[in-house]
Design a protein around this motif. Structure first.
Motif, short mmCIF file in Angstrom:
data_model
loop_
_atom_site.label_atom_id
_atom_site.label_comp_id
_atom_site.label_asym_id
_atom_site.label_seq_id
_atom_site.Cartn_x
_atom_site.Cartn_y
_atom_site.Cartn_z
N ILE A 79 -3.83 0.17 -6.13
CA ILE A 79 -2.71 -0.72 -6.61
C ILE A 79 -2.11 -1.49 -5.07
N VAL A 80 -1.64 -0.58 -4.51
CA VAL A 80 -1.10 -1.17 -2.90
C VAL A 80 -2.10 -2.05 -2.11
N THR A 81 -3.42 -1.68 -2.22
CA THR A 81 -4.46 -2.46 -1.64
C THR A 81 -4.55 -3.83 -2.14
N LEU A 82 -4.50 -3.92 -3.50
CA LEU A 82 -4.79 -5.07 -4.36
C LEU A 82 -3.74 -5.91 -4.11
N ALA A 83 -2.54 -5.50 -4.30
CA ALA A 83 -1.24 -6.16 -4.13
C ALA A 83 -1.31 -6.97 -3.12
N PHE A 84 -1.22 -6.30 -1.65
CA PHE A 84 -1.52 -6.63 -0.59
C PHE A 84 -2.47 -7.83 -0.36
N ALA A 85 -3.93 -7.54 -0.91
CA ALA A 85 -4.79 -8.43 -0.78
C ALA A 85 -4.54 -9.81 -1.58
N LYS A 86 -3.69 -9.78 -2.38
CA LYS A 86 -3.28 -11.17 -3.03
C LYS A 86 -2.71 -11.91 -2.02
N GLN A 87 -2.06 -11.39 -0.96
CA GLN A 87 -1.50 -12.26 0.13
C GLN A 87 -2.57 -12.17 1.45
N ASP A 88 -3.46 -11.88 1.45
CA ASP A 88 -4.66 -11.74 2.34
C ASP A 88 -4.25 -10.72 3.52
N THR A 89 -3.64 -9.71 3.03
CA THR A 89 -3.10 -8.97 4.03
C THR A 89 -3.94 -7.48 3.86
N PRO A 90 -4.55 -7.07 4.92
CA PRO A 90 -5.40 -5.81 4.88
C PRO A 90 -4.38 -4.53 4.95
N VAL A 91 -4.90 -3.41 4.51
CA VAL A 91 -4.00 -2.35 4.50
C VAL A 91 -4.98 -0.98 5.09
N THR A 92 -4.59 -0.19 5.73
CA THR A 92 -5.15 1.22 6.24
C THR A 92 -4.29 2.30 5.65
N TYR A 93 -4.86 3.40 5.63
CA TYR A 93 -3.90 4.49 5.14
C TYR A 93 -4.12 5.79 6.16
N GLY A 94 -3.15 6.54 6.32
CA GLY A 94 -3.39 7.74 7.18
C GLY A 94 -2.92 8.92 6.21
N PHE A 95 -3.81 10.00 6.20
CA PHE A 95 -3.35 11.22 5.29
C PHE A 95 -2.74 12.37 6.05
N PHE A 96 -1.59 12.85 5.69
CA PHE A 96 -0.58 13.76 6.42
C PHE A 96 -0.08 14.76 5.26
N PRO A 97 0.44 16.05 5.93
CA PRO A 97 1.50 16.79 5.18
C PRO A 97 2.56 15.67 4.90
N TRP A 98 3.34 15.92 3.56
CA TRP A 98 4.03 14.99 3.31
C TRP A 98 5.38 14.90 4.07
N THR B 195 7.71 22.98 -4.37
CA THR B 195 7.01 22.63 -3.41
C THR B 195 7.84 21.86 -2.43
N GLN B 196 7.78 22.48 -1.29
CA GLN B 196 8.68 21.73 -0.05
C GLN B 196 8.52 20.28 -0.06
N ASP B 197 9.55 19.61 0.10
CA ASP B 197 9.88 18.13 0.33
C ASP B 197 9.70 17.08 -0.92
N THR C 235 7.40 26.57 -1.86
CA THR C 235 6.25 26.93 -0.72
C THR C 235 5.89 25.63 -0.34
N THR C 236 4.90 25.53 0.47
CA THR C 236 4.28 24.14 0.86
C THR C 236 3.15 23.68 0.17
N SER C 237 2.59 24.31 -0.76
CA SER C 237 1.55 24.05 -1.69
C SER C 237 1.93 24.02 -3.25
N ASP C 238 1.51 23.08 -3.86
CA ASP C 238 1.23 22.95 -5.33
C ASP C 238 0.34 24.00 -5.77
N ILE C 239 -0.91 23.96 -5.16
CA ILE C 239 -1.99 24.91 -5.49
C ILE C 239 -1.42 26.60 -5.52
N ALA C 240 -0.67 26.94 -4.59
CA ALA C 240 -0.02 28.09 -4.40
C ALA C 240 0.97 28.42 -5.53
#
Length: 254
Positions: free
Chosen positions: A39-58, A123-125, A146-151
């Motif tokens: 959704i975020v990518t498509l919303a920015f694309a409506k304004q011709d703005t590209p997006v990139t994502y980086g995945f980290f602990p929260w 879960t932390q955070d 804990t730091t994990s939903d799975i845990a």
């Protein structure tokens, strides 16, 4: 850090957003990286703005965005203490936490005070709502972090905790992957109801402009019916009542 998803030539100006792995909403698997990322990518694309994502602990995802090392982050609930550091977008999707418990346990509740006799895994955070968080801080709720939903789900299945608050779509998917869907269920009463938002760092000079671009694109997706279609098709197991929040006019104010 999970490798980034580059949607544009690196010479272009790209909105760089941190995130965490929380499927089906955000996930580091291509092509769309979760329904909210899409959704975020498509919303920015409506304004011709590209997006990139980086995945980290929260916690790191939030810190990198807060310091302006990345432009922002997806997706977060509204917390008053965060408004000093971030611009909040218009709401993207409804968000709830419900209480998961073992299917063998006879459980009912209506108010936070009803939870005082249970061992609750957190879960932390994560933010579980003001009333619940105040009870945890006061010590009237027996909470283990804990730091994990799975845990936490594994602790719940093993009887080491009695309850675990989790977003239902995320919880359902996780339980299937863990093979615990027959052992754990959830109570229908939400512990917390809110929205999830894109947040953009106030330290990044262009972010007020990007916020307007995103909100305009999101509005176009909503008015066309594409937003509702994406949410419905991506969350087929989520009961309809969890697709909305009672106060539909709610936003994260300044």
């Amino acid at each position: 850090m999970i490798p980034l998803n580059l949607h544009a030539d690196e010479k272009e100006t790209v909105v760089r957003l941190t995130s965490g792995h929380w499927p089906p909403y955000m996930e580091y698997n291509p092509p769309h990286f979760g329904v909210i990322s899409r959704i975020v990518t498509l919303a920015f694309a409506k304004q011709d703005t590209p997006v990139t994502y980086g995945f980290f602990p929260w916690s790191r995802a939030l810190m990198l965005a807060e310091k302006g090392l990345w432009d922002g982050s997806v997706a977060w609930t509204c917390r008053p203490e965060m408004i000093r550091s971030f611009f909040f977008s218009d709401p993207i999707v409804a968000h709830h936490y419900v209480l998961f418990h073992r299917t063998s346990m006879d459980f009912d509740w209506g108010r936070v005070v009803d939870l005082e006799s249970y061992r609750i895994g957190l879960t932390q955070d994560y933010n579980y709502g003001e009333t619940f968080e105040e009870a945890v801080a006061a010590g009237t709720i027996n909470a283990e972090k804990t730091t994990s939903d799975i845990a936490n789900f594994r602790k719940l299945a093993a009887g080491r905790i009695d309850l675990f608050p989790m977003e239902p779509a995320v919880g359902i998917k996780m339980l299937r992957e863990l093979g615990l869907e027959d052992k754990i269920t959830f109570h229908s009463t939400p512990l917390q109801s809110d929205y999830l938002y894109l947040i953009l760092s106030r330290r990044v000079p262009d972010n007020e402009r990007y916020l307007k671009e995103f909100n305009n694109g999101l509005s176009e997706l909503r008015e066309s019916g594409r937003l509702e279609s994406l949410i419905d098709s991506s969350l087929p197991d989520l009961p309809v009542r969890y697709l909305v929040v009672e106060d539909e006019g709610s936003t994260c104010g300044e």
